[in-house]
Design a protein around this motif. Structure first.
Motif: not given
Length: 135
Positions: A23-32, A56-64
């Protein structure tokens, strides 16, 4: 366990991520928005914010990310960012400079439309700064 799909996060400087993710959560212009495998095709602009990647390995990474757009297909997602960096590598001085530039752009705007756009960008940057301070 969710099905994996291909995700790429690209900035002008480099390819930051190219891997199978759940999964990927992205900050879209109309909301996350959360993107998962077999997502309906969508193209959206990205506002300044944090992209959260569950590998896919279960870890979470965050990027600005500082703007750009995402191309989402059932087979994968490509996010082309104007600028992107891992949260742990964020340069707080660079973020402060971007906020100051946005304040100056809002103050120097020649018309209401330009001022509104600059103020919206400033609000996004200050929200991002607050989120990073809480993290």
């Amino acid at each position: 366990m969710a099905e994996a799909f291909q995700f790429e996060l690209v900035s002008p400087e480099r390819l930051l991520v190219s891997e199978q993710v759940e999964a990927v959560v992205i900050p879209g212009a109309e909301g996350e928005m959360t993107v998962m495998a077999h997502h309906a095709p969508v193209m959206t602009t990205i506002k300044p914010g944090v992209v959260t990647v569950k590998t896919a390995g279960g870890k979470e990474e965050r990027y600005v990310v500082f703007g750009g757009f995402a191309d989402i297909l059932p087979s994968g997602c490509t996010l082309l960012a104007e600028s992107a960096v891992a949260v742990g590598d964020i340069d707080r001085a660079d973020l402060a400079r971007r906020i100051q530039d946005a304040k100056e752009d809002a103050a120097d705007a020649k018309d209401d439309q330009s001022r509104s756009k600059a103020e919206q960008f400033l609000a996004q940057l200050t929200t991002l700064e607050s989120a990073l301070q809480a993290a």
